[in-house]
Design an enzyme around this catalytic site. Structure first.
Site, mmCIF file in Angstrom:
data_model
loop_
_atom_site.group_PDB
_atom_site.id
_atom_site.type_symbol
_atom_site.label_atom_id
_atom_site.label_comp_id
_atom_site.label_asym_id
_atom_site.label_seq_id
_atom_site.Cartn_x
_atom_site.Cartn_y
_atom_site.Cartn_z
ATOM 1 C CB CYS A 1 12.226 8.207 9.301
ATOM 2 S SG CYS A 1 13.482 6.960 8.131
ATOM 3 C CD GLU B 1 9.412 12.141 12.423
ATOM 4 O OE1 GLU B 1 8.438 11.323 12.666
ATOM 5 O OE2 GLU B 1 10.284 11.331 11.949
ATOM 6 C CD GLU C 1 12.488 -0.188 9.733
ATOM 7 O OE1 GLU C 1 12.714 0.833 10.539
ATOM 8 O OE2 GLU C 1 13.129 -1.184 9.752
ATOM 9 C CE LYS D 1 -2.110 2.868 2.298
ATOM 10 N NZ LYS D 1 -1.999 4.423 1.830
HETATM 11 P P1 NAP Z 1 1.580 7.678 8.279
HETATM 12 O O1 NAP Z 1 0.589 8.652 8.372
HETATM 13 O O2 NAP Z 1 1.934 6.713 9.387
HETATM 14 O O3 NAP Z 1 1.463 6.907 6.857
HETATM 15 C C1 NAP Z 1 2.347 6.113 6.548
HETATM 16 C C2 NAP Z 1 1.480 4.949 5.707
HETATM 17 O O4 NAP Z 1 0.662 4.394 6.449
HETATM 18 C C3 NAP Z 1 0.873 5.806 4.493
HETATM 19 O O5 NAP Z 1 0.629 4.814 3.179
HETATM 20 C C4 NAP Z 1 -0.658 5.783 5.237
HETATM 21 O O6 NAP Z 1 -1.686 5.971 4.236
HETATM 22 C C5 NAP Z 1 -0.975 4.464 5.935
HETATM 23 N N1 NAP Z 1 -1.995 4.753 6.901
HETATM 24 C C6 NAP Z 1 -2.224 5.744 7.651
HETATM 25 N N2 NAP Z 1 -3.226 5.558 8.231
HETATM 26 C C7 NAP Z 1 -3.098 4.090 8.456
HETATM 27 C C8 NAP Z 1 -3.810 3.119 9.654
HETATM 28 N N3 NAP Z 1 -4.706 3.519 10.484
HETATM 29 N N4 NAP Z 1 -3.539 1.816 9.343
HETATM 30 C C9 NAP Z 1 -2.555 1.531 8.339
HETATM 31 N N5 NAP Z 1 -1.877 2.270 7.328
HETATM 32 C C10 NAP Z 1 -2.251 3.673 7.591
HETATM 33 O O7 NAP Z 1 2.958 8.646 8.221
HETATM 34 P P2 NAP Z 1 3.354 9.517 7.200
HETATM 35 O O8 NAP Z 1 2.998 10.808 7.618
HETATM 36 O O9 NAP Z 1 2.953 9.204 5.838
HETATM 37 O O10 NAP Z 1 4.927 9.546 7.035
HETATM 38 C C11 NAP Z 1 5.731 10.253 8.017
HETATM 39 C C12 NAP Z 1 6.242 9.314 9.172
HETATM 40 O O11 NAP Z 1 7.066 8.169 8.660
HETATM 41 C C13 NAP Z 1 7.167 9.871 9.903
HETATM 42 O O12 NAP Z 1 6.890 9.877 11.386
HETATM 43 C C14 NAP Z 1 8.470 9.372 9.371
HETATM 44 O O13 NAP Z 1 9.441 9.385 10.610
HETATM 45 C C15 NAP Z 1 8.089 7.807 9.251
HETATM 46 N N6 NAP Z 1 8.967 7.223 8.441
HETATM 47 C C16 NAP Z 1 9.767 6.112 9.213
HETATM 48 C C17 NAP Z 1 10.808 5.656 8.206
HETATM 49 C C18 NAP Z 1 11.599 4.728 9.088
HETATM 50 O O14 NAP Z 1 12.389 3.737 8.229
HETATM 51 N N7 NAP Z 1 11.822 4.353 10.358
HETATM 52 C C19 NAP Z 1 10.858 6.088 6.974
HETATM 53 C C20 NAP Z 1 10.219 6.882 6.376
HETATM 54 C C21 NAP Z 1 9.109 7.495 7.222
HETATM 55 P P3 NAP Z 1 -1.916 7.502 3.673
HETATM 56 O O15 NAP Z 1 -0.690 7.997 2.905
HETATM 57 O O16 NAP Z 1 -3.097 7.249 2.702
HETATM 58 O O17 NAP Z 1 -2.098 8.198 4.639
#
Ligand code: NAP
Ligand code: MG
Length: 511
Positions: free
Chosen positions: A323, A420, A289, A215
């Site tokens: 991240c 963050e 992650e 996804k």
């Molecule tokens: P996010 O809101 O958690 O979204 C990540 C993914 O999860 C997206 O595909 C999102 O879909 C989906 N999602 C949203 N709600 C969900 C739910 N309830 N159940 C399952 N999936 C769901 O995070 P983001 O704002 O897109 O990304 C930024 C975050 O990712 C930051 O906190 C960053 O640190 C973290 N990150 C971590 C790493 C690592 O390797 N540790 C790498 C990159 C990013 P939608 O896009 O459609 O909302």
């Protein structure tokens, strides 16, 4: 080009400088300007509409919903993209289940050939993938061209090589056949490195004999859909990979689907928590992650200009949507003023603007929502009394932009030091001793990465051993390699991706 020019002082052919008069002291220095250098988009042919990729073909979504994905640098729509629902997830799980047995039964060397083919096709379509990544997500073309796409190919190459050597990569019971794939895996990725995160997820899953449902993030589905075309071109057996664009509800449905054996998630800590709760009590493997608030530590004996480059790379790479961004700068008090002034001077030279321009250093913020989150946290930093400096530069009239910024006197209690920001904003604080540096670096709910800048190897190793961080870089930052494990401690999640360690979450051992 330059506004004022001076004659270059050339040596004579015999190597002796000609006897010329010294230039008048009043002569202005050469000021070089950048000419626009836009990457061409001629070779990119996006469809008006993309379906879901299930069972080896593009299909209509069950609920008939489509949503536009936009270019955050212009706010213009790029394509309409199907939105998956629970019924589509069910369909993809059935296709993945049917494909899994035969896929796992292939000899490793045969599975590896498919994965190698995917890697080579990514290389062949590298220019197109880089441009689409930049259009859909706003990151500078030089980053998608030089980092995202080559690294995505490198991950497929690397894990292709493991497919027939799993028993060497996964130490455990020596009995052949004792390593078995998990089965059907669900994978949810964020918007900051869309193709690269897809590669991090899919490559080890495929090499180990799993089938996968991916996804992509809502705002950046396009390179995952181009990857679906590549999977077709590679003649990957139908159902081995499905790609289900959609919003958070599609991710939530995937995580909760019956028939899933493992979930791999990269994203925010809040959603990670929700997923962990949803899977409690089920025999579903999970790796998370999540976010970070990583410390970049500069000691007084560091090569300061080099450290400044590393600080810039740590926080302004990919607009700070990283991240493991070095978002907390800890600098030794004796050199703090010097480092901040050099950094501030360097920040004036960052080129902010059109992500397709090959000279751009800082592109567009990925979405309006992310821009407002950055704005909110920066306002909180000012409110709490930290000293804000923001580069003053011309920004395009349309699109989402945030000029690079830093906060001095960021106390560990401030929100800008704890939360963050996921944007081009650095929080700076000082320390006096090693012990204080370590204590401050570890004073975080997160534990993803850290950087250490020092001239002394022994000091770097000593400090690194005391840091609660999954990755510690020494005299560099944001350096990635498929052979190196990546992952966090504390609220940054658990499980490792990359390297031999990245194979483990995708197998059952000693069954
Ligand atoms: P996010 O809101 O958690 O979204 C990540 C993914 O999860 C997206 O595909 C999102 O879909 C989906 N999602 C949203 N709600 C969900 C739910 N309830 N159940 C399952 N999936 C769901 O995070 P983001 O704002 O897109 O990304 C930024 C975050 O990712 C930051 O906190 C960053 O640190 C973290 N990150 C971590 C790493 C690592 O390797 N540790 C790498 C990159 C990013 P939608 O896009 O459609 O909302
Ligand atoms: Mg987009």
């Amino acid at each position: 080009m330059s506004e004022t020019t001076t004659e270059p002082q050339l040596g004579t052919p015999n190597g002796h400088a000609p006897a010329v008069e010294a230039p008048p002291a009043s002569r202005a220095p050469v000021r070089w300007e950048y000419a626009p250098a836009p990457e061409s988009t001629d070779h990119v042919r996006l469809h008006d509409r993309y379906g879901l990729f299930i069972g080896g073909e593009f299909v209509e979504p069950a609920e008939g919903r489509y949503a536009p994905t936009i270019n955050p640098a212009t706010e213009e729509p790029l394509a309409e993209v199907a939105q998956a629902s629970a019924a589509d997830v069910e369909r993809a799980v059935a296709a993945a289940r049917a494909a899994q047995g035969p896929w796992a039964a292939l000899p490793g060397i045969e599975r590896g050939k498919y994965v190698f083919r995917i890697a080579r096709l990514i290389q062949e379509r590298a220019r197109e993938l880089a441009v689409v990544e930049t259009l859909d997500g706003g990151k500078p073309i030089k980053e998608s061209r030089d980092v995202d796409v080559p690294l995505a190919a490198a991950h497929f190459f690397y894990y292709a090589g493991w497919a027939d050597k799993l028993e060497y990569g996964i130490p455990g019971p020596p009995t052949p056949g004792a390593i078995t794939p998990r089965g059907v895996v669900g994978q949810v990725v964020p918007w900051n490195f869309p193709l690269l995160m897809a590669a991090w997820k899919l490559a080890p899953a495929l090499a180990t004999g799993n089938t996968a449902i991916l996804k992509p993030a809502d705002t950046t589905p396009l390179t995952a859909l181009l990857l679906a075309e590549i999977l077709q071109e590679a003649e990957l057996p139908d159902g081995v990979v499905s790609i289900l664009p959609g919003d958070g509800s599609a991710g939530a449905a995937l995580v909760r689907a019956e028939g899933i054996d493992k979930i791999a998630f990269t994203g925010s800590t809040a959603v990670g928590r929700d997923i962990q709760a949803a899977l409690a009590g089920r025999d579903v493997g999970l790796t998370l992650e999540l976010g970070g608030k990583s410390a970049n530590i500069v000691f007084e004996d560091a090569a300061l200009d080099q450290a400044v480059e590393g600080i810039v790379q740590g926080i302004f790479f990919n607009q700070g949507h990283v991240c493991c961004a070095g978002s907390r700068l800890l600098v030794q008090e004796s050199v703090a003023e010097d480092v901040v002034e050099r950094l501030w001077a360097r920040m004036q030279k960052l080129r902010v603007g059109d992500p397709l321009d090959k000279n751009t250093d800082v592109g567009a913020i990925n979405s309006a929502a992310q821009l407002s989150r950055i704005g909110e946290l920066v306002a909180a930093g000012v409110e709490e009394g930290a000293g804000l400096r923001q580069v003053s530069c011309a920004l395009p009239a349309r699109g989402y932009w945030f000029a690079p910024a830093l906060f001095t006197e960021a106390s560990p209690a401030h929100r800008i030091s704890r939360e963050e920001i996921f944007g081009p904003v650095l929080a700076i604080t000082t320390f006096r001793t090693h012990a204080e540096a370590v204590e401050k670096a570890n004073n975080s709910n997160y534990g993803l990465a850290a950087g250490i800048w020092t001239d002394k190897g022994s000091k770097a190793f000593e400090v690194a051993a005391q840091l609660q961080a999954g990755v510690v870089w020494q005299n560099t930052y944001n350096h990635f390699d498929p052979t190196a494990a990546f992952g966090g401690f504390k609220e940054s999640g658990f499980g490792r991706e990359g390297g031999a360690a990245g194979l483990r979450p995708y197998v059952r051992q000693g069954a």
